[in-house]
Every structure is written in structure tokens, then in C-alpha cells.
Design an enzyme around this catalytic site. Structure first.
Site, PDB file in Angstrom:
ATOM      1  N   ASP A 119       0.802  -1.006  -0.062  1.00  0.00           N
ATOM      2  CA  ASP A 119       0.182  -0.041   0.033  1.00  0.00           C
ATOM      3  C   ASP A 119       0.815   1.332   0.144  1.00  0.00           C
ATOM      4  OD1 ASP A 119       1.060   0.110   2.519  1.00  0.00           O
ATOM      5  OD2 ASP A 119      -0.907  -0.366   3.660  1.00  0.00           O
ATOM      6  N   SER A 153      -0.355 -10.353  -1.869  1.00  0.00           N
ATOM      7  CA  SER A 153      -1.679 -10.058  -1.055  1.00  0.00           C
ATOM      8  C   SER A 153      -2.040 -10.952   0.082  1.00  0.00           C
ATOM      9  CB  SER A 153      -2.673 -10.018  -2.016  1.00  0.00           C
ATOM     10  OG  SER A 153      -2.639  -8.870  -3.263  1.00  0.00           O
ATOM     11  N   SER A 335      -6.262 -12.718   3.689  1.00  0.00           N
ATOM     12  CA  SER A 335      -5.229 -11.942   2.841  1.00  0.00           C
ATOM     13  C   SER A 335      -5.224 -10.685   3.492  1.00  0.00           C
ATOM     14  CB  SER A 335      -6.203 -11.914   1.154  1.00  0.00           C
ATOM     15  OG  SER A 335      -7.489 -11.264   1.546  1.00  0.00           O
ATOM     16  N   TYR A 336      -4.643  -9.712   2.731  1.00  0.00           N
ATOM     17  CA  TYR A 336      -4.161  -8.147   3.023  1.00  0.00           C
ATOM     18  C   TYR A 336      -5.529  -7.575   3.444  1.00  0.00           C
ATOM     19  CZ  TYR A 336      -1.445  -4.041   3.414  1.00  0.00           C
ATOM     20  OH  TYR A 336      -1.006  -2.822   3.882  1.00  0.00           O
ATOM     21  N   PRO A 337      -5.694  -7.011   4.620  1.00  0.00           N
ATOM     22  CA  PRO A 337      -6.896  -6.575   5.041  1.00  0.00           C
ATOM     23  C   PRO A 337      -7.016  -5.034   4.730  1.00  0.00           C
ATOM     24  CG  PRO A 337      -5.397  -6.524   6.803  1.00  0.00           C
ATOM     25  CD  PRO A 337      -4.479  -7.046   5.815  1.00  0.00           C
TER      26      PRO A 337
END
Length: 862
Positions: A119, A153, A335-337
Site C-alpha cells: 500500500d 496480497s 489476505s491483506y486486510p
């Protein structure tokens, strides 16, 4: 062989990734900072055999702050913070020594692979890591590429291995957008916060907030809560009337009918309609309908929806929910939150993810049925281009996770299964009646196929009784027609879920920062969390927002911050210039700040109505050294003393209790001393209110109590009560707490180390003599004769708490949550470092009490 350095965002992530890439064949050891491990293994990279070193940081390596002198509130005009005050990057956590750690691990490496979170914040940390390691890495040959970015991810074997084969480069534009946001929030937030905190805390005593903060995102967030509060306060209930009819079938079944007019606000009109219907004996069926309807399955799960449900259904605050989600992610369960996307990628393995849940004890039957019948195509949601939606990555049980982690994992998994399930289908039956001239309706629902509501039962269609079979022209017997009087009700306070929706709608914050902003307004005492996780503004929060509206509504409205967020996104996309966006935004807020300062009287008028002036607040506690009148102790945050005669306010230590200290006075200024205590098992020390705010000696700083005062003859000072260097920290000195008897304590004047000692001793005194071994001051202890631990029932003993074997058994060291006997050195400590006042690292000041006290005193005034 060449060496590849790989850096993840958290130690647990580094371990998981290294375990996957090395297939478990790796060696690990702790790094020099003690917080991050280094995992080593051999493999191939760019077609050649290499040594891999996998390690991590702990979030941001650096943080943005003003240069030293601009952090002094009393000496800097807040207006200077917009442009004149230079900023610098400092280590985010100096204790971790992260820059040095990265340089040590990066020295001599040939390549670096960045495994930071994918991110904008992760991109920013990438460049913080590069700033530390590139200067010490080996030089590239012939323009060879040495910096790589891994994008992933989830922490699964497939995703991590795929990321390793598709390495890219870090995105400098996204990192710049984070730099811009950090600088804007720092300059704008600090300027407004410093001004309004100093202005209002100097005038009012019951604000109950140690910091009256302003934030470009925080303030609009508070504005939403206060806006709802204002609607509740201004709401005036209105009376209205409703007709309700009850009819009976031939089988004596009764049906309640809803009036088609819904309600009327005129009693006479309602009474007229009642008179027209109450004498009727029959209700005529005018129409019937049966329609098949569907309740849509949910979209794929993104961060905002997860936070909404966590708050409304699971009772978790957004900050807490996000922390749990991050932990589940690092452990490989989800997975990536952090994602804004609600659409699965075309290549997403839906069946593979579903098969992982096929043997789960709670939903195995539903999953097996779905796999057998064929999964339904998920709804097309929004593709933000960041990360796939939040999904489970492996099966887990309640026993495995437990508590809130299980509850959040269960919801994420059920939501995922629901997205590939079928819609819920039901039959809606409607019968329209006429009683006299008025029309009424009755509705019922019957489930045909539960679809996704089987896995998400809380979403199921409410069970209703099926309606009788009838057709147009049939009649039912009218049981009664009555008129009900009701009142309109005000809206309720915003729930966290509703606030998250408003913030997303108006572009306030990001999926990552929304929980932080909500948590901030709670911590600042601007709102309180009521039952049902509803946010009720406090008096302070209400007055602040009303004051902003009165002076400059744009400070609290979401429009200007939303526009700034769009500009920051343009920087991330490479469509806007970093310096232009920064300069333009700061110029706007600088003008607003000057107008706010000039118009502060408008907010002050509102404060006067809600809060009490300092002179009228608090209770008399200690005497002022200037006028010898009693000063008032203001207990509300920040706690302080105020002399109304001298119109002076003195800050005090926070997060503890304050009381008068035996009416003793400071020998320098004649102020009565007060005693601060953090509790019976914690630290306590006396302090002079004037010296605490105006240090009398050059080597003292603002905020030092008597346990750090270097006055050579005062009986309460460090010079008289200091024993020796702290056993844990570099700069602290262990000081006897003379108020702690009979449960005596020795505490460090810098860190949180507390030593409990000599319980039930009559008297403990710091001797003028020192230990021959470590040069710490000796203690004279007079024990209770009935409970003396000394041999031969002796009651008096003089010795060193570090070296004397008699004292060592009577001293227990406590700090944080641990406790142990206080010995010199020992396992896990910095062995070999002197504990007395004579053994010190080079360059450290010697805190021994001066032998020639008058010479020392004279030296202070030269």
C-alpha cells in the site's frame, strides 16, 4: 556468492516469508536491536547461486518532526510552523536503533528485495529502508539493477513464490504522496493544536483534556458526530395518528392490516377516517399478488465493510478490529486486510479458496453442496486497482484462534462463502383490502430458497405467517378498527459503522487511517462510546465544532479535506507535483489559521458558557511562594495548580495523584512542596511547583521533580537521596523515596524501575559514605526489632543495596510486568556494566553527591 538482503514490514512476516522461500531450510538469529530476527538460507537469484538474508523493520523506520527548537511550545509562534519551521526525518523508535540495524545487515549485500506491505505506506517505508541500506551495499556493476519490489496480497506459498518470480520496482510517486500527507498533517495539526491548547487551557480549568487537538481528518470526523447531536437536540417530536384494522378469516385466523395513508398529523382528520370505517362489518379484497423476489448476495469484502460489520455486529471498535485483522494476515489466515476493492480478479481461484473450507466443522455441508452444484458467479463490484478483496487463506477453528480473532475470521470466511452462493429467493404475497372508503394492505413473505442466508443467517428474510388464499371480491370479517396515537422520534447518535460510511462517502481518510481518526476523537475526550457502539460528543467536542462553524466552517466540513485527499491521490498517480500541492495546501491553511487566531473570541464566547474559568475551578491545595496564598489544584486533565492572586498556572506530572507534602517548602522559592504518586506499588516523588516549571539550575530541564534536582543541600534533592546508577537505563539514578515507609521503595528518576525493599523498617536513610566496590551511596536501615531479618536480632545495618549480601535478599526490583531480586549483572542484563555511581560509560555525567557542597552550590551561580 553474492548476497541478497530482503526486508519485510514486521518480524512475523519476515519469518513466514523466509520459511516459504527457503522451504523451511534456514538458520535464524536475533539482530543487534533485539526486536528483529535475521533468517539466512541459500538459493538462486537472477540465475545465480546467492546467500539470502531475510529480516524486517517494525513499521515506519523514520518519522517527520520539526527541528528541536521548534518543538518548544512556549518559544515558537504556531504561525511559523506552516512554512518557516524546517522539518527533519527522525527515527520513529530510537530504542529500536533500526537505521543502524539495517546498515549492519545491508553492509556488503549486492541486491535488496523489499517485501513491505503493498500500500502507499508500504511504498514509503521502502524508500526509508533504501535510504539506510544503499550507502553500505556493494556498488552495482555496469548499471546492473539492484533494487527490487515484491508485490503480494497474502502469506501463502503460491502468492509469495509468484511474487518472487515477478519482482518490480518501488513506486516513488506513492511514497511521495505519503510524505506530503505527513507534512500537511504535521504542520496544520501542530499549529492549530498548539494555539488552541495554550489559549483555552490557560483560561478554563474543567476542559478535562490534556490536549485540545486539531487534525485535518480528525476534526471533520468529529464534525459528523456533532452534526447528529445537533439534530437530536433540535428535534421537536410531532404527534400523529394511525388507523389499525384487524380482520378474521372463516377459520378464525386474524390478520393485522396496515393503513395505506400510513399516518396523518391532524387528529380531527384521523377521527373522521376512523368514524368512516369503524362501523363497517366486512373488509373487501380488492387485489391479490404473489411475486418472487430475491435478496442479493453480498459484494466481495473490503476494509470499510469489514470495519462496519465488526463494529455493528461484533462490537469491536475499528482500531481494535484492524489490529486483529493485521494479526490474522501476518499469521497467514486471511489476505491483506487493507483494500478498497470489492471485485475478485478474473484469475482469482475461487474454487481453490472454497475447497480449503470443505472440512470445517461449522460450514462444511454448505461448502460441499456449493462445490457439488457449482459456485455462483460473484457480483461485479468496484476494482480500485490495489489489492484483491479480503478472503480466508486457510481453514481455522475456534480452538485455534479463540476470542475476537475467531469471531472476525468467522465473519470474513462466511462473507466469502456467501459471495459465491446463490441469492436468497422468497415469495412476497400482498392482499389489498377496502373497509368503507379506506384502503388497507397486508403483506407476507415465504422463503423459496435461502441461498447465501444459509451461511449468513443474520441476513435471512424475517419469518412471517403465510397469508390465507383468497381472490378479488372475497370478504373478511372486520374484528376492530382503532386509532393509535404516536410521536415522531429523533435520530439516534451515530454508530461507528454509520460514521465509517460517512467518512468513506466524503473521502475523509483512507481505508487504513479511518480507524485511527475515530480512535483519536475518543482518546481526546471529544466523544464517548456508548452502548451499541454509538458515539456521543462530549461538551468539549460540541463546543469546538460549534466554534469552528462560527469562525470558519471549512475547518470542520469534509469538503476541503476531501479535496486535499484527491490531490494526494494525484501525486500517487504521478499526475500532480509534490511541491505544488504541498505549497498550495499549506498556503490555504495558513490564511485560515491567521483568520482563526484573529477570530478566536467567537469560540471563546461558547467556551465561557460551558466551562469554568481557572480561578473558579479546583480546590485549595498548597501555598504560592510569591503571595503565600493557597493555590487551587485543578484535577481535570491536564492537572495543574493555579494561583488566582498572581494569575499564574503551574503544570504538574500527569497520570497520578497529587497531595500536599507535609507542608514542607522549597528552600529556593518558598513554594509548598506537593507529592506525586502513581500508586502504592509504583513511583512517587515530591516536587516544587515553581521549580518544576522554571528549572533553577542549568543542568535541570522543565518537568523535573525533587528526585532530579541537583540542589546540594536540600533534604529532598537528588544530591541527598540519590543512591547510584539505575540498573536498567543509562542516564537514570536510583533515588530513595522517603515517603514510602514502612514499605520502602527506591525508584529510578528516569525510567520505570522501582525496587521494593526493607519492608517494616522503622527508618531508612542515605548515608554520606559510599560503597568501596561500586561507589553507590550506602543506606542506614533501622529494622523493627520483632521483624528484623538481621542475624542475632540486630536492628541496625549499613550497607550497599547492590553489593551487601544482607541487603540483596531484601530488595526486589520491579519494572513493567517483571520482578526479580536486584543483583549486579545477572542473566539477561548488560553484564559487566557497573551499578554504582563510579562506573559509567564514557561521557556520562557522574551523579554522585558533591563532597564539597558549598563549592558545588557556588559553581551553579557563577
Amino acid at each position: 556468492m553474492k548476497t541478497v538482503l530482503m526486508v519485510a514490514e514486521k518480524p512475523s512476516l519476515a519469518q513466514s516469508i523466509a520459511k516459504i522461500l527457503s522451504r523451511g531450510n534456514m538458520s535464524s538469529h536475533k539482530g543487534l536491536n533485539g526486536a528483529c530476527s535475521v533468517h539466512k538460507y541459500t538459493g538462486t537469484f537472477a540465475g545465480q547461486p546467492v546467500h539470502f538474508k531475510m529480516t524486517s523493520v517494525c513499521g515506519h523506520v523514520m518519522t517527520l518532526d520539526f527541528l528541536g527548537k521548534y518543538n518548544k511550545w512556549d518559544k515558537v509562534d504556531p504561525a511559523e510552523l506552516f512554512s518557516q519551521a524546517p522539518t527533519e526525518k527522525k527515527e520513529a523508535n530510537p530504542k529500536l536503533n533500526m537505521v543502524k540495524f539495517l546498515q549492519v545487515e545491508g553492509r556488503g549485500c549486492d541486491y535488496v528485495v523489499l517485501w513491505l506491505d503493498c500500500d502507499k505506506e508500504g511504498e514509503n517505508i521502502c524508500f526509508e529502508v533504501l535510504d539506510a541500506v544503499l550507502p553500505v551495499m556493494n556498488n552495482a556493476h555496469n548499471g546492473e539493477k539492484t533494487v527490487f519490489r515484491a508485490r503480494f496480497s497474502s502469506i501463502t506459498d503460491t502468492d509469495i513464490c509468484n511474487a518472487m518470480t515477478r519482482l518490480s520496482e518501488p513506486d516513488h510517486n506513492e511514497a511521495l504522496s505519503v510524505d506530503a500527507r505527513q507534512e500537511l498533517d504535521l504542520r496544520i495539526g501542530c499549529a492549530f493544536t498548539r494555539f488552541q491548547t495554550k489559549y483555552f487551557q490557560g483560561k478554563y480549568g474543567d476542559l478535562d483534556s490534556s490536549l485540545i487537538s486539531f487534525g485535518p481528518c480528525q476534526t471533520p470526523t468529529l464534525g459528523f458526530c456533532v452534526e447528529r447531536h445537533d439534530k437530536i437536540q433540535s428535534f421537536k417530536p410531532e404527534t400523529y395518528w394511525v388507523l389499525q384494522a384487524k380482520v378474521h378469516t372463516d377459520k378464525e385466523e386474524s390478520l393485522l392490516l396496515d393503513w395505506d395513508r400510513v399516518r396523518v398529523f391532524d387528529w380531527e382528520i384521523a377521527q373522521m377516517f376512523l368514524n368512516m370505517t369503524k362501523l363497517e362489518k366486512e373488509a373487501w379484497v380488492e387485489a391479490t399478488s404473489r411475486k418472487e423476489k430475491a435478496k442479493q448476495r453480498p459484494l466481495a469484502l473490503n476494509t470499510v465493510e469489514m470495519l462496519r460489520v465488526a463494529s455493528s455486529a461484533l462490537g469491536m471498535g475499528p482500531q481494535h478490529a484492524m489490529q486483529i485483522a493485521e494479526r490474522l494476515y501476518t499469521q497467514g489466515y486471511i489476505s491483506y486486510p487493507r483494500t478498497e476493492t470489492t471485485h475478485y480478479p478474473e484469475n482469482f481461484d475461487l474454487k481453490g479458496s472454497l475447497r480449503q473450507q470443505a472440512n470445517h466443522p461449522y460450514w462444511a455441508d454448505s461448502v460441499k453442496q456449493l462445490l457439488a452444484e457449482g459456485i455462483n458467479r460473484p457480483r461485479k463490484g468496484h476494482d480500485a486497482g490495489d489489492h484483491p478483496p479480503i478472503t480466508p487463506m486457510k481453514s481455522a477453528t475456534e480452538a485455534e484462534l479463540g476470542g475476537d480473532a475467531w469471531r472476525l475470521y468467522e465473519y470474513i470466511t462466511r462473507h466469502f462463502i456467501a459471495t459465491v452462493s446463490h441469492d436468497c429467493k422468497y415469495l412476497q404475497s400482498t392482499i389489498s383490502f377496502r373497509i368503507g372508503p379506506e384502503h388497507f394492505t397486508c403483506m407476507g413473505k415465504t422463503v423459496i430458497s435461502p441461498g447465501f442466508t444459509e451461511i449468513m443467517p443474520w441476513q435471512s428474510v424475517p419469518l412471517e405467517e403465510s397469508l390465507p388464499t383468497c381472490q378479488k371480491g372475497d370478504t373478511f370479517t372486520v374484528g376492530e378498527v382503532k386509532m393509535l396515537e404516536k410521536q415522531t422520534s429523533p435520530p439516534d447518535y451515530l454508530t461507528e459503522a454509520e460514521l465509517i460510511t460517512l467518512m468513506e462517502k466524503h473521502g475523509i481518510g483512507t481505508d487504513a487511517s479511518i480507524p485511527v481518526h475515530i480512535n483519536n476523537i475518543c482518546q481526546r475526550n471529544y466523544v464517548t462510546v456508548e452502548s451499541g457502539r454509538r458515539l456521543k460528543p462530549t461538551n468539549l467536542g460540541i463546543v469546538l465544532v460549534h466554534g469552528y462553524y462560527k469562525i470558519d466552517a471549512e475547518l470542520v466540513l469534509p469538503t476541503i479535506r476531501s479535496a486535499v485527499e484527491k490531490q494526494l491521490n494525484l501525486i500517487a498517480q504521478g499526475k500532480a507535483d509534490y511541491h505544488q500541492v504541498l505549497g498550495h495546501t499549506l498556503d490555504i491553511f495558513k490564511r485560515k489559521f491567521h483568520y482563526f487566531v484573529d477570530s478566536i473570541a467567537g469560540m471563546d464566547e461558547l467556551m465561557e458558557v460551558s466551562f469554568s474559568p481557572l480561578a473558579a475551578t479546583g480546590k485549595p491545595l498548597s501555598r504560592c511562594g510569591k503571595c503565600h496564598r493557597f493555590m487551587k489544584y485543578i484535577q481535570a486533565k491536564p492537572s495543574r495548580l493555579h494561583c488566582s492572586h498572581c494569575d499564574e498556572t503551574y503544570t504538574l506530572p500527569q497520570n497520578g495523584t497529587i497531595k500536599l507534602y507535609k507542608e514542607l517548602r522549597c528552600p529556593l522559592d518558598d513554594f509548598e512542596l506537593v507529592l506525586w504518586s502513581s500508586g502504592s506499588r509504583g513511583k512517587s516523588y515530591p516536587l516544587c511547583p515553581y521549580c518544576y516549571n522554571h528549572p533553577p539550575f542549568r543542568d535541570m530541564k522543565k518537568g523535573m521533580g525533587c528526585n532530579e534536582c541537583t540542589h546540594p543541600t536540600c533534604q529532598h534533592s537528588l544530591s541527598m537521596l540519590g543512591i547510584g546508577q539505575c540498573v536498567e537505563c543509562e542516564n537514570g539514578v536510583l533515588v530513595l523515596d522517603p515517603t514510602s515507609g514502612p514499605k520502602w521503595k527506591v525508584a529510578c528518576n528516569t525510567c520505570n524501575v522501582v525496587a521494593h525493599c526493607f519492608e517494616n523498617a522503622h527508618r531508612v536513610r542515605v548515608s554520606a559514605d559510599t560503597c568501596n566496590t561500586c561507589e553507590a551511596a550506602l543506606l542506614d536501615v533501622d529494622f523493627n526489632k520483632a521483624k528484623s531479618p538481621l542475624p542475632g536480632n540486630e536492628t541496625q545495618h549499613t550497607g550497599c543495596i547492590f553489593c551487601d549480601p544482607v541487603f540483596q535478599e531484601l530488595v526486589e526490583l520491579k519494572h513493567a510486568a517483571s520482578c526479580h531480586p536486584m543483583h549486579r549483572g545477572g542473566p539477561g542484563r548488560r553484564q559487566g556494566r557497573g551499578r554504582g555511581r563510579g562506573r559509567r560509560p564514557p561521557g556520562k555525567p557522574n551523579p554522585r553527591r558533591p563532597k564539597d557542597k558549598m563549592s558545588a552550590l557556588a559553581a551553579y551561580f557563577v
